[in-house]
Design a protein around this motif. Structure first.
Motif, PDB file in Angstrom:
ATOM      1  N   ARG A   1      -3.197   7.402   5.565  1.00  0.00           N
ATOM      2  CA  ARG A   1      -4.268   8.374   5.359  1.00  0.00           C
ATOM      3  C   ARG A   1      -3.686   9.793   5.369  1.00  0.00           C
ATOM      4  O   ARG A   1      -2.856  10.126   6.210  1.00  0.00           O
ATOM      5  CB  ARG A   1      -5.305   8.232   6.461  1.00  0.00           C
ATOM      6  CG  ARG A   1      -6.521   9.038   6.236  1.00  0.00           C
ATOM      7  CD  ARG A   1      -7.598   8.672   7.253  1.00  0.00           C
ATOM      8  NE  ARG A   1      -8.433   9.833   7.407  1.00  0.00           N
ATOM      9  CZ  ARG A   1      -8.805  10.346   8.551  1.00  0.00           C
ATOM     10  NH1 ARG A   1      -8.455   9.760   9.677  1.00  0.00           N
ATOM     11  NH2 ARG A   1      -9.555  11.407   8.596  1.00  0.00           N
TER      12      ARG A   1
ATOM     13  N   ASP B   1      -0.564  10.013   8.059  1.00  0.00           N
ATOM     14  CA  ASP B   1      -0.437   9.032   9.135  1.00  0.00           C
ATOM     15  C   ASP B   1       0.308   7.828   8.569  1.00  0.00           C
ATOM     16  O   ASP B   1      -0.192   7.158   7.658  1.00  0.00           O
ATOM     17  CB  ASP B   1      -1.819   8.619   9.633  1.00  0.00           C
ATOM     18  CG  ASP B   1      -1.773   7.643  10.783  1.00  0.00           C
ATOM     19  OD1 ASP B   1      -0.739   6.973  10.989  1.00  0.00           O
ATOM     20  OD2 ASP B   1      -2.776   7.534  11.493  1.00  0.00           O
TER      21      ASP B   1
ATOM     22  N   LYS C   1       0.840   4.906   9.760  1.00  0.00           N
ATOM     23  CA  LYS C   1       0.227   3.599  10.044  1.00  0.00           C
ATOM     24  C   LYS C   1      -0.882   3.273   9.057  1.00  0.00           C
ATOM     25  O   LYS C   1      -0.989   2.159   8.572  1.00  0.00           O
ATOM     26  CB  LYS C   1      -0.330   3.572  11.471  1.00  0.00           C
ATOM     27  CG  LYS C   1       0.718   3.426  12.530  1.00  0.00           C
ATOM     28  CD  LYS C   1       0.088   3.253  13.884  1.00  0.00           C
ATOM     29  CE  LYS C   1       1.173   3.117  14.936  1.00  0.00           C
ATOM     30  NZ  LYS C   1       0.638   3.007  16.280  1.00  0.00           N
ATOM     31  N   THR C   2      -1.731   4.260   8.768  1.00  0.00           N
ATOM     32  CA  THR C   2      -2.879   4.025   7.892  1.00  0.00           C
ATOM     33  C   THR C   2      -2.667   4.539   6.473  1.00  0.00           C
ATOM     34  O   THR C   2      -3.468   4.239   5.593  1.00  0.00           O
ATOM     35  CB  THR C   2      -4.129   4.714   8.474  1.00  0.00           C
ATOM     36  OG1 THR C   2      -3.900   6.132   8.473  1.00  0.00           O
ATOM     37  CG2 THR C   2      -4.439   4.231   9.870  1.00  0.00           C
TER      38      THR C   2
ATOM     39  N   GLU D   1       0.840  -1.200   0.000  1.00  0.00           N
ATOM     40  CA  GLU D   1       0.000   0.000   0.000  1.00  0.00           C
ATOM     41  C   GLU D   1       0.869   1.241   0.000  1.00  0.00           C
ATOM     42  O   GLU D   1       1.941   1.262   0.594  1.00  0.00           O
ATOM     43  CB  GLU D   1      -0.893  -0.006   1.238  1.00  0.00           C
ATOM     44  CG  GLU D   1      -1.659  -1.286   1.424  1.00  0.00           C
ATOM     45  CD  GLU D   1      -3.138  -1.085   1.242  1.00  0.00           C
ATOM     46  OE1 GLU D   1      -3.585   0.051   1.351  1.00  0.00           O
ATOM     47  OE2 GLU D   1      -3.830  -2.074   1.000  1.00  0.00           O
TER      48      GLU D   1
ATOM     49  N   GLN E   1       1.742   7.840  18.519  1.00  0.00           N
ATOM     50  CA  GLN E   1       1.478   8.248  17.142  1.00  0.00           C
ATOM     51  C   GLN E   1       2.638   9.051  16.561  1.00  0.00           C
ATOM     52  O   GLN E   1       3.137   9.996  17.178  1.00  0.00           O
ATOM     53  CB  GLN E   1       0.208   9.095  17.051  1.00  0.00           C
ATOM     54  CG  GLN E   1      -0.153   9.427  15.625  1.00  0.00           C
ATOM     55  CD  GLN E   1      -1.416  10.257  15.514  1.00  0.00           C
ATOM     56  OE1 GLN E   1      -1.790  10.945  16.451  1.00  0.00           O
ATOM     57  NE2 GLN E   1      -2.061  10.183  14.372  1.00  0.00           N
TER      58      GLN E   1
END
Length: 125
Positions: free
Chosen positions: A110, A105, A107-108, A58, A81
């Motif tokens: 996003r 972000d 992690k995501t 991703e 975070q």
């Protein structure tokens, strides 16, 4: 042998494309900022910057054209975070430099704060 080395150095200096790259990790995501310069008759097409944040297969990608600087860093917001903060700007008086920064972000992947559309070409999440 010296002739081969000299020809290699000369061909490197005369190359028609230049490449600069910054790579760092942020919360297990890879952040890659690449600038590729091409010989072009129009100054707008001479350089393209690609900003990529990826985790496995991703990725989130921004492509910029007509900029003078692009950079980013990983900022730890708190112990739980991390954030990727980046900015791209041009040096002219018509540039809206303060608008051209964003937050992702890691992690995501996003986009938490998208950059303004004044400079970037395509955003693919």
């Amino acid at each position: 042998m010296r002739l081969i080395a000299a020809l290699y150095v000369l061909s490197t200096l005369l190359a028609r494309a230049a490449h600069a790259e910054q790579v760092f990790s942020c919360d297990s995501a890879e952040v890659r900022i690449e600038v590729v310069a091409h010989e072009s008759p129009t100054w707008e097409d001479r350089a393209q910057a690609v900003f990529t944040v990826s985790r496995g297969r991703e990725k989130t990608v921004f492509r910029y054209q007509n900029i003078d600087f692009i950079g980013g860093q990983c900022v730890v917001k708190d112990k739980s975070q991390s954030l990727v903060i980046f900015q791209a700007f041009c040096g002219g008086s018509g540039c809206k430099d303060r608008d051209n920064w964003g937050v992702i972000d890691p992690k995501t992947l996003r986009v938490l704060r998208p950059p303004r559309i004044t400079l970037f070409l395509v955003a693919v999440a």
